[in-house]
Scaffold this active site. Structure first.
Site, PDB file in Angstrom:
ATOM      1  NE  ARG A  79      27.815  46.101  21.665  1.00 46.25           N
ATOM      2  CZ  ARG A  79      27.990  44.993  20.980  1.00 46.25           C
ATOM      3  NH1 ARG A  79      29.098  44.778  20.324  1.00 46.25           N
ATOM      4  NH2 ARG A  79      27.043  44.068  20.950  1.00 46.25           N
ATOM      5  NE  ARG A  83      12.878  58.122  19.893  1.00 46.16           N
ATOM      6  CZ  ARG A  83      14.107  58.583  19.757  1.00 46.16           C
ATOM      7  NH1 ARG A  83      14.764  59.050  20.806  1.00 46.16           N
ATOM      8  NH2 ARG A  83      14.691  58.629  18.590  1.00 46.16           N
ATOM      9  CB  CYS A 110      15.996  49.383  15.325  1.00 45.97           C
ATOM     10  SG  CYS A 110      15.368  49.921  16.920  1.00 45.97           S
ATOM     11  CD  GLU A 170      23.874  41.707  15.904  1.00 38.29           C
ATOM     12  OE1 GLU A 170      24.762  41.041  15.352  1.00 38.29           O
ATOM     13  OE2 GLU A 170      24.096  42.742  16.531  1.00 38.29           O
ATOM     14  NE  ARG A 178      24.934  40.519  19.729  1.00 42.64           N
ATOM     15  CZ  ARG A 178      24.310  39.443  19.250  1.00 42.64           C
ATOM     16  NH1 ARG A 178      23.166  39.581  18.600  1.00 42.64           N
ATOM     17  NH2 ARG A 178      24.823  38.241  19.419  1.00 42.64           N
ATOM     18  CE1 TYR A 198      27.225  41.468  25.389  1.00 48.93           C
ATOM     19  CE2 TYR A 198      28.550  42.692  26.978  1.00 48.93           C
ATOM     20  CZ  TYR A 198      28.217  42.396  25.673  1.00 48.93           C
ATOM     21  OH  TYR A 198      28.868  43.034  24.654  1.00 48.93           O
ATOM     22  NE  ARG A 212      33.203  40.035  25.157  1.00 48.66           N
ATOM     23  CZ  ARG A 212      33.810  41.219  25.044  1.00 48.66           C
ATOM     24  NH1 ARG A 212      33.321  42.142  24.260  1.00 48.66           N
ATOM     25  NH2 ARG A 212      34.916  41.456  25.711  1.00 48.66           N
TER      26      ARG A 212
END
Length: 120
Positions: free
Chosen positions: A7, A63, A74, A77, A89, A107, A115
């Site tokens: 992540r 890409r 894609c 959120e 994200r 992050y 986070r």
């Protein structure tokens, strides 16, 4: 070889095409470097963007980094009131010898607030 999920997130300064691509490029590059990944290790990547980012698909940056035969997706959120704005994200599914505990999630910038426990 194990399949792991990696992540990460990056905050974009403004909803501008070049800024979305730049932030996503930095995020993907940092994620690869932190985990010793190559494009051949990647099974698929899901990118999400907060609803205020509409100028470009984040997957385009991947890409342009050479992930041309990797499934990329894609999505938007959910719009949670008070959530951090302008965030891209990533959820990458990869093949790696690393254990779950050894996987490095990345992050960047303002997204470290998402986070604080694992942000670098």
């Amino acid at each position: 070889m194990a399949v792991r999920a990696v992540r990460g997130a990056a905050q974009v300064d403004a909803d501008e095409r070049d800024l979305i691509l730049k932030a996503t490029t930095e995020l993907v590059t940092a994620l690869f470097e932190a985990n010793g990944l190559t494009p051949d290790d990647v099974i698929s990547i899901v990118f999400t963007a907060t609803p205020d980012l509409i100028s470009e698909f984040p997957a385009l940056a991947a890409r342009e980094l050479g992930l041309v035969d990797t499934p990329l997706l894609c999505a938007t959120e959910i719009a949670v009131p008070g959530a951090l704005p302008r965030v891209v994200r990533i959820l990458a599914h990869v093949e790696t010898m690393r254990s779950k505990q050894e996987v490095q999630h990345v992050y960047l910038g303002g997204a470290t607030a998402l986070r604080r426990d694992i942000a670098q």
